[in-house]
Design a protein around this motif. Sequence first.
Motif, mmCIF file in Angstrom:
data_model
loop_
_atom_site.group_PDB
_atom_site.id
_atom_site.type_symbol
_atom_site.label_atom_id
_atom_site.label_comp_id
_atom_site.label_asym_id
_atom_site.label_seq_id
_atom_site.Cartn_x
_atom_site.Cartn_y
_atom_site.Cartn_z
ATOM 1 N N ILE A 1 0.843 -1.211 0.000
ATOM 2 C CA ILE A 1 0.000 0.000 0.000
ATOM 3 C C ILE A 1 0.874 1.255 0.000
ATOM 4 C CG2 ILE A 1 -1.651 1.331 1.370
ATOM 5 C CD1 ILE A 1 -2.816 -1.384 2.296
ATOM 6 N N GLU A 2 1.962 1.230 0.766
ATOM 7 C CA GLU A 2 2.884 2.367 0.770
ATOM 8 C C GLU A 2 3.506 2.569 -0.606
ATOM 9 O OE1 GLU A 2 5.752 1.790 3.826
ATOM 10 O OE2 GLU A 2 4.261 1.723 5.443
ATOM 11 N N LEU A 3 3.803 1.460 -1.267
ATOM 12 C CA LEU A 3 4.369 1.540 -2.613
ATOM 13 C C LEU A 3 3.394 2.207 -3.573
ATOM 14 C CD1 LEU A 3 6.679 0.680 -4.564
ATOM 15 C CD2 LEU A 3 5.453 -1.468 -4.894
ATOM 16 N N GLU A 4 2.113 1.799 -3.509
ATOM 17 C CA GLU A 4 1.113 2.384 -4.395
ATOM 18 C C GLU A 4 0.808 3.841 -4.026
ATOM 19 O OE1 GLU A 4 -0.533 0.577 -7.185
ATOM 20 O OE2 GLU A 4 1.468 -0.193 -6.717
ATOM 21 N N THR A 5 0.907 4.145 -2.747
ATOM 22 C CA THR A 5 0.679 5.526 -2.308
ATOM 23 C C THR A 5 1.761 6.447 -2.857
ATOM 24 O OG1 THR A 5 -0.382 4.722 -0.282
ATOM 25 C CG2 THR A 5 0.354 7.004 -0.293
ATOM 26 N N LEU A 6 2.986 5.948 -2.872
ATOM 27 C CA LEU A 6 4.073 6.728 -3.461
ATOM 28 C C LEU A 6 3.817 6.997 -4.940
ATOM 29 C CD1 LEU A 6 7.234 5.034 -1.882
ATOM 30 C CD2 LEU A 6 6.432 7.358 -1.474
ATOM 31 N N ARG A 7 3.237 6.033 -5.590
ATOM 32 C CA ARG A 7 3.005 6.156 -7.031
ATOM 33 C C ARG A 7 1.885 7.145 -7.355
ATOM 34 N NH1 ARG A 7 0.280 1.446 -10.701
ATOM 35 N NH2 ARG A 7 0.184 2.616 -12.659
ATOM 36 N N TYR A 8 0.756 7.032 -6.607
ATOM 37 C CA TYR A 8 -0.426 7.827 -6.961
ATOM 38 C C TYR A 8 -0.563 9.115 -6.152
ATOM 39 C CZ TYR A 8 -1.997 3.855 -9.707
ATOM 40 O OH TYR A 8 -2.096 2.857 -10.644
ATOM 41 N N GLY A 9 0.117 9.188 -5.044
ATOM 42 C CA GLY A 9 0.070 10.419 -4.259
ATOM 43 C C GLY A 9 -1.327 10.754 -3.773
ATOM 44 N N ASN A 10 -1.736 12.009 -3.931
ATOM 45 C CA ASN A 10 -3.026 12.488 -3.428
ATOM 46 C C ASN A 10 -4.214 11.936 -4.213
ATOM 47 O OD1 ASN A 10 -1.748 14.009 -1.464
ATOM 48 N ND2 ASN A 10 -1.534 15.793 -2.822
ATOM 49 N N ARG A 11 -3.960 11.348 -5.377
ATOM 50 C CA ARG A 11 -5.066 10.783 -6.160
ATOM 51 C C ARG A 11 -5.638 9.530 -5.511
ATOM 52 N NH1 ARG A 11 -3.015 8.902 -11.280
ATOM 53 N NH2 ARG A 11 -5.203 8.376 -11.638
ATOM 54 N N LEU A 12 -4.904 8.947 -4.587
ATOM 55 C CA LEU A 12 -5.321 7.676 -3.986
ATOM 56 C C LEU A 12 -5.729 7.868 -2.539
ATOM 57 C CD1 LEU A 12 -5.542 4.547 -4.103
ATOM 58 C CD2 LEU A 12 -3.135 4.476 -3.380
ATOM 59 N N ASN A 13 -6.901 7.377 -2.221
ATOM 60 C CA ASN A 13 -7.389 7.368 -0.843
ATOM 61 C C ASN A 13 -7.551 5.909 -0.420
ATOM 62 O OD1 ASN A 13 -8.522 7.923 1.637
ATOM 63 N ND2 ASN A 13 -10.580 8.247 0.793
ATOM 64 N N CYS A 14 -6.591 5.408 0.348
ATOM 65 C CA CYS A 14 -6.598 3.980 0.719
ATOM 66 C C CYS A 14 -6.765 3.828 2.224
ATOM 67 C CB CYS A 14 -5.304 3.302 0.274
ATOM 68 S SG CYS A 14 -5.255 1.539 0.661
ATOM 69 N N SER A 15 -7.670 2.945 2.595
ATOM 70 C CA SER A 15 -7.929 2.647 4.008
ATOM 71 C C SER A 15 -7.702 1.158 4.249
ATOM 72 C CB SER A 15 -9.368 3.028 4.369
ATOM 73 O OG SER A 15 -9.715 2.524 5.642
ATOM 74 N N PHE A 16 -6.856 0.851 5.219
ATOM 75 C CA PHE A 16 -6.580 -0.550 5.565
ATOM 76 C C PHE A 16 -6.824 -0.736 7.061
ATOM 77 C CE2 PHE A 16 -3.108 -4.001 6.088
ATOM 78 C CZ PHE A 16 -4.083 -4.976 6.156
ATOM 79 N N LYS A 17 -7.919 -1.418 7.390
ATOM 80 C CA LYS A 17 -8.272 -1.685 8.772
ATOM 81 C C LYS A 17 -8.119 -3.176 9.043
ATOM 82 C CE LYS A 17 -11.694 2.074 8.885
ATOM 83 N NZ LYS A 17 -13.121 2.406 9.098
ATOM 84 N N HIS A 18 -7.517 -3.501 10.161
ATOM 85 C CA HIS A 18 -7.339 -4.913 10.506
ATOM 86 C C HIS A 18 -7.536 -5.115 12.001
ATOM 87 C CE1 HIS A 18 -3.244 -3.719 11.742
ATOM 88 N NE2 HIS A 18 -3.230 -3.027 10.611
ATOM 89 N N GLU A 19 -8.256 -6.166 12.320
ATOM 90 C CA GLU A 19 -8.528 -6.513 13.720
ATOM 91 C C GLU A 19 -8.228 -7.995 13.900
ATOM 92 O OE1 GLU A 19 -12.153 -6.511 17.029
ATOM 93 O OE2 GLU A 19 -12.497 -5.754 14.991
#
Length: 358
Positions: A234-252
Motif C-alpha cells: 500500500i505504501e508503494l502504491e501511495t508513493l506512485r499515486y500520491g493524493n489521487r489515492l485514498n486507501c484505508s486498511f483496517k485490521h482486527e
Amino acid sequence: MVEKNTFIDIISQKRQVAHLLFWLGLLFVFMVLATINSGSLLTSALNHLTLLPLQICAAYLLNYYQIPKLLLNKKYLAFSISLLFSIYILSALGRITVIYLVEPFIREDFTQESVKEIFQDTQYLFSAYFPTVYSYALLMLFIKAFKTRFEEKHRIEVLQKEKATNELKFLRAQIQPHFLFNTLNNLYALTLAKSDVAPEVVLKLSEILDFILNQSEKPTILIHKEIELLKAFIELETLRYGNRLNCSFKHEIIHTHTQIAPLLFLPLVENAFKHGTKGLSKNTSVEINLTSTEKMLSFKINNDKNQNANPSAISSSSSGIGISNLKRQLELNYPDKHNLTITETMTDYTVELTLDLN
C-alpha cells in the motif's frame, strides 16, 4: 536436531525383528490358548514347538514364493501343483513329528503308525494336519495383504501431498514475477515522467521482494507477517499515486499467533489497485478490511470502478494470473474451508474472502 526412532519405527525398518516378534507372539498366544483347552502346558509346548519349523516353512513358502512368483505371475498350473504338493509333504511331516517326537512323551500306550502309513492316509493329513500346519501361513497372508494395502494407501497419500506441495511452490513462484512485472511497469512510467518518488519506489520494491522471497516458501506464516506485506505494498502504491489515492486498511486480529498460508491477499490488493485506478483522472479509493478470530478469517476489499473502462474488466481480472492462481492456492490450502466472492456494481468492485481456520 537428531530425530529419535520410536520402537514401532525400528520394527517397521528391521524386517528380521518384525518377523521374529510375529512368530514369538503367535507361539505365545497359541500355547496359552492350547493350555487353557487341554490343561497341560507341557503338552501344548511340545506340540507347538515341534510343529513350529514346519509352520514357518509353510508360511514363507506360500507368502514369498508360491503366491508372488507363481500365482501373481499367472502360473496357475505350477501354483496349484506346488501348493498341493507342499500341503501334502508338510502335513505328513507334521504328523510324523507328532507321532515320533511328541506322543512318546505324553502317551504311554499307543501304536505308532509307520511312515508309509502316514503318507498313505491323505484324507486324515488334509483334514487334521493341513489346518494346523498352514494356520500361521494363512494368518501371515492376511497380515501381509493388510500391510501391503496400508503401505500402498500411505504411498498414494505421500505422492498426493508432494504433488500439492510442488504445485503450491509453483503457484507462489508465479506470484513473484507477476507482481514484479506490474510494479516495474509502474516504475517505468514514473521514470519517464522523471518523478521524484521513483527512488523511493525502488527501495520499497526491494523490501517487498525480500519479504516475498524469504516468507513464501514456508507452508504457513503468522498473520501479522502478511499484514506487514500488505502495508508495504500500500505504501508503494501511495508513493506512485500520491493524493489521487485514498486507501484505508483496517485490521482486527484477535489472536496474533494465527497462522495462514502466505501470499493469499496480495493478488487481491494488487488487482484492486490495478483495476481501480486504471484510467481514472479523479481521486479513487480502495478500502481493505481484515478481521480474524480463532476460528474464522474475513478479508474484504472494495475499489472504485472506472465508468469508461471495459464493462467486463472484473471478469478479465478474475481470470488473470493473480486471481486464478489464488483460487488454486485456496483449493490446496483450504479445501472446503474457504469462500471467495467477487461482486461488481455500477460504481465499484468488491471481493470477499473467508477462511475457516479450524
